[in-house]
Motif scaffolding. Structure first.
Motif, PDB file in Angstrom:
ATOM      1  N   ALA A   1       1.245  -0.996   0.059  1.00  0.00           N
ATOM      2  CA  ALA A   1       0.480  -0.350  -0.068  1.00  0.00           C
ATOM      3  C   ALA A   1       0.767   0.912   0.387  1.00  0.00           C
ATOM      4  N   TRP A   2       2.047   1.046   0.387  1.00  0.00           N
ATOM      5  CA  TRP A   2       2.684   1.874   0.228  1.00  0.00           C
ATOM      6  C   TRP A   2       3.763   2.081   0.023  1.00  0.00           C
ATOM      7  N   ARG A   3       3.993   1.971  -1.034  1.00  0.00           N
ATOM      8  CA  ARG A   3       5.772   0.751  -2.372  1.00  0.00           C
ATOM      9  C   ARG A   3       5.574   2.741  -2.730  1.00  0.00           C
ATOM     10  N   TRP A   4       5.118   3.070  -2.911  1.00  0.00           N
ATOM     11  CA  TRP A   4       4.261   4.239  -4.489  1.00  0.00           C
ATOM     12  C   TRP A   4       5.695   5.731  -2.856  1.00  0.00           C
ATOM     13  N   MET A   5       5.604   5.298  -1.886  1.00  0.00           N
ATOM     14  CA  MET A   5       6.850   6.461  -1.404  1.00  0.00           C
ATOM     15  C   MET A   5       8.342   6.300  -1.385  1.00  0.00           C
ATOM     16  N   TYR A   6       8.691   4.819  -1.829  1.00  0.00           N
ATOM     17  CA  TYR A   6       9.746   4.611  -2.353  1.00  0.00           C
ATOM     18  C   TYR A   6      10.170   5.547  -3.480  1.00  0.00           C
ATOM     19  N   GLY A   7       9.488   5.175  -4.693  1.00  0.00           N
ATOM     20  CA  GLY A   7       9.396   6.001  -5.702  1.00  0.00           C
ATOM     21  C   GLY A   7       9.869   8.132  -5.260  1.00  0.00           C
ATOM     22  N   THR A   8       9.531   8.359  -4.273  1.00  0.00           N
ATOM     23  CA  THR A   8       9.782   9.868  -3.949  1.00  0.00           C
ATOM     24  C   THR A   8      11.125   9.712  -3.747  1.00  0.00           C
ATOM     25  N   ASP A   9      10.955  12.339  -4.569  1.00  0.00           N
ATOM     26  CA  ASP A   9      12.393  12.260  -4.486  1.00  0.00           C
ATOM     27  C   ASP A   9      12.481  12.290  -2.832  1.00  0.00           C
ATOM     28  N   ASP A  10      12.151  12.384  -1.863  1.00  0.00           N
ATOM     29  CA  ASP A  10      12.477  12.935  -1.054  1.00  0.00           C
ATOM     30  C   ASP A  10      13.097  11.438  -0.563  1.00  0.00           C
ATOM     31  N   TRP A  11      12.586  10.471  -0.780  1.00  0.00           N
ATOM     32  CA  TRP A  11      13.551   9.101  -0.548  1.00  0.00           C
ATOM     33  C   TRP A  11      14.498   8.823  -1.430  1.00  0.00           C
ATOM     34  N   ARG A  12      14.535   9.043  -2.303  1.00  0.00           N
ATOM     35  CA  ARG A  12      16.224   9.402  -3.094  1.00  0.00           C
ATOM     36  C   ARG A  12      16.864   9.740  -1.931  1.00  0.00           C
TER      37      ARG A  12
END
Length: 85
Positions: free
Chosen positions: A1-12
């Motif tokens: 459900a929260w996999r999208w978080m790993y694609g964010t600029d913040d995470w990178r």
């Protein structure tokens, strides 16, 4: 459900900063081994909480082997806990 978080600029950015600050596996270092970290792990499970997900103090650098082992252990513990409720 929260996999999208790993694609964010913040995470990178957080991931890159973490690997620069701690380039070697924290778990291997506890055993006296110096191994390059390639994964950034959340020490405490974020469960989709953005503040916990992006907290730099909740991150540790791990080699892929240590990260896989920790993830497998957590999945097993979570499944085991759900069965005993």
């Amino acid at each position: 459900a929260w996999r999208w978080m790993y694609g964010t600029d913040d995470w990178r950015r957080l991931r890159g900063d973490q690997l620069l600050q701690e380039p070697f596996c924290r778990e291997c270092a506890r055993q006296g081994v110096r191994r390059r970290a390639v994964d950034v792990d959340h020490i405490r499970d974020h469960k989709g909480d953005w503040a916990v997900f992006t907290d730099p103090g909740n991150l540790e650098s791990l080699c892929h082997s240590c990260h896989s082992r920790k993830t497998a252990r957590e999945l097993w513990q979570n499944r085991r806990g759900k069965r005993h409720r």
